[in-house]
Design an enzyme around this catalytic site. Structure first.
Site, PDB file in Angstrom:
ATOM      1  N   ARG A 239       0.852  -1.178   0.000  1.00  0.00           N
ATOM      2  CA  ARG A 239       0.000   0.000   0.000  1.00  0.00           C
ATOM      3  C   ARG A 239       0.899   1.242   0.000  1.00  0.00           C
ATOM      4  O   ARG A 239       1.944   1.272   0.646  1.00  0.00           O
ATOM      5  CB  ARG A 239      -0.926   0.031   1.228  1.00  0.00           C
ATOM      6  CG  ARG A 239      -2.116  -0.916   1.149  1.00  0.00           C
ATOM      7  CD  ARG A 239      -3.093  -0.487   0.074  1.00  0.00           C
ATOM      8  NE  ARG A 239      -4.319  -1.270   0.060  1.00  0.00           N
ATOM      9  CZ  ARG A 239      -4.503  -2.381  -0.658  1.00  0.00           C
ATOM     10  NH1 ARG A 239      -3.504  -2.851  -1.395  1.00  0.00           N
ATOM     11  NH2 ARG A 239      -5.651  -3.012  -0.632  1.00  0.00           N
ATOM     12  N   GLU A 268      -3.656   7.377  -6.037  1.00  0.00           N
ATOM     13  CA  GLU A 268      -3.729   6.575  -7.270  1.00  0.00           C
ATOM     14  C   GLU A 268      -4.911   7.042  -8.112  1.00  0.00           C
ATOM     15  O   GLU A 268      -6.051   6.897  -7.686  1.00  0.00           O
ATOM     16  CB  GLU A 268      -3.888   5.088  -6.917  1.00  0.00           C
ATOM     17  CG  GLU A 268      -2.704   4.514  -6.150  1.00  0.00           C
ATOM     18  CD  GLU A 268      -2.896   3.050  -5.759  1.00  0.00           C
ATOM     19  OE1 GLU A 268      -3.982   2.481  -6.032  1.00  0.00           O
ATOM     20  OE2 GLU A 268      -1.969   2.465  -5.174  1.00  0.00           O
ATOM     21  N   HIS A 290      -0.660  -0.521  -9.842  1.00  0.00           N
ATOM     22  CA  HIS A 290      -1.354  -1.384  -8.876  1.00  0.00           C
ATOM     23  C   HIS A 290      -1.860  -2.664  -9.550  1.00  0.00           C
ATOM     24  O   HIS A 290      -3.033  -3.019  -9.461  1.00  0.00           O
ATOM     25  CB  HIS A 290      -2.516  -0.640  -8.217  1.00  0.00           C
ATOM     26  CG  HIS A 290      -2.860  -1.181  -6.857  1.00  0.00           C
ATOM     27  ND1 HIS A 290      -3.387  -0.400  -5.860  1.00  0.00           N
ATOM     28  CD2 HIS A 290      -2.739  -2.426  -6.322  1.00  0.00           C
ATOM     29  CE1 HIS A 290      -3.607  -1.138  -4.779  1.00  0.00           C
ATOM     30  NE2 HIS A 290      -3.214  -2.369  -5.040  1.00  0.00           N
TER      31      HIS A 290
END
Length: 324
Positions: A239, A268, A290
């Site tokens: 994360r 993000e 991601h």
């Protein structure tokens, strides 16, 4: 189990690679209400669908107290993935809502991405591709992974899979984890390092595999980055908030570390301004959007676990993986 349960789905990944997962819930009498990510992010749209929802399959939608207030019949939130930092767990407990997730299902995909980033850091595959596309030739001298040291922060299922997938490289393994991983460490020759700075100073690669909590937010900050070797690379596929990105930009500018590979960011996609202006302009940093756990195999297994979590709760049993 009561029939006619309503399941809200706010992630497009559920069932995409496992139709059997949807069928499992249909066979239990469930009906689906499916929202796109944009619809789920629009609270006016989201709130219109919550009153009759019994289960919610969620990706990254923020679930806070205001959301819980609109969902009086909610019995279970099933995270389609592992991290639950987008869910207010305290409110879920107050409202007696089960929170479940699907840990480990993406372990192989994330571990393989870690290996890819390690290889890219030493062989600069991205730059090499750009050189050839520019009709040029040549490239810098690279390095080999053999006999290097990798420090693993968080030796859970993903961290352990990194060890398993890199056995052929003759690496030295260091780990830092609050849990007892002694059986695995003994089997695979991993050294448990209690002092985080010690691990950082001895590692050629540092890879992070922890959940984002108040205890891990900013865990890798200014002093930790200073402890790393000047040619070492930090890899974050966990994360974004675990690594202090402003401190990372400063450490790179000061040549305190060699580079970074980031699959996750605190914002993000990256927001305008610092620290992203600096990080995005630094060719020692490699980004992926991601995608660590985004493989067909992982998505299928996550969907299967998610469906089973919901079915079990509707049938009065424990979910396969309960968070709260």
């Amino acid at each position: 189990m009561d029939s006619d349960k309503t399941v809200l789905v706010s992630t497009p990944m559920f069932g995409r690679y496992s139709e059997a997962s949807k069928q499992l819930l249909r066979d239990c009498g469930c009906e689906f209400v499916e929202l796109s990510r944009d619809e789920a992010a629009d609270r006016d749209v989201l709130f219109d669908h919550l009153e009759d929802v019994n289960a919610w399959i969620v990706g990254y939608t923020e679930i806070d107290e205001a959301v819980f207030d609109r969902a009086p019949n909610l019995e279970i939130i099933a995270k389609h993935g592992t991290g639950v930092d987008n869910i207010d767990l305290d409110v879920a407990e107050e409202r007696d809502v089960v929170v479940a997730n699907a840990p480990g299902a993406n372990a192989n995909g994330v571990a393989e991405l870690v290996v890819l980033h390690m290889l890219n850091y030493y062989r600069d595959l991205v730059a090499g591709d750009a050189t050839v596309r520019d009709r040029q030739w040549g490239g810098d001298i690279g390095r080999e992974l053999a006999e290097k040291t990798i420090g693993i922060i968080g030796l859970g299922e993903i961290g352990q899979t990194v060890v398993k997938r890199t056995q052929g490289f003759d690496l030295t393994y260091l780990s830092h984890d609050m849990a007892d991983r002694s059986a695995f460490e003994e089997e695979y020759g991993v050294e448990d390092v209690a002092d985080l700075d010690d691990l950082l100073s001895r590692s050629d690669f540092v890879t992070v595999h922890l959940p984002l909590t108040e205890g891990t937010r900013g865990l890798i900050g200014e002093s930790e980055l200073e402890a790393m070797n000047s040619d070492a690379c930090i890899i974050n596929t966990a994360r974004g908030g675990i690594v202090d990105e402003a401190a990372l930009a400063d450490a790179l500018a000061a040549d305190e570390i060699g580079g970074a590979a980031l699959d996750v960011l605190e914002s993000e996609p990256p927001s305008a301004g610092e620290p992203y202006d600096t990080l995005l302009s630094d060719d020692r940093v490699t980004f992926t959007p991601h995608i660590g756990g985004k493989t067909e195999e992982a998505m299928g297994e996550i969907s299967s676990l998610t469906a089973r979590n919901i079915r079990n709760v509707f049938e009065g049993d424990e979910p396969v993986h309960r968070v709260r």
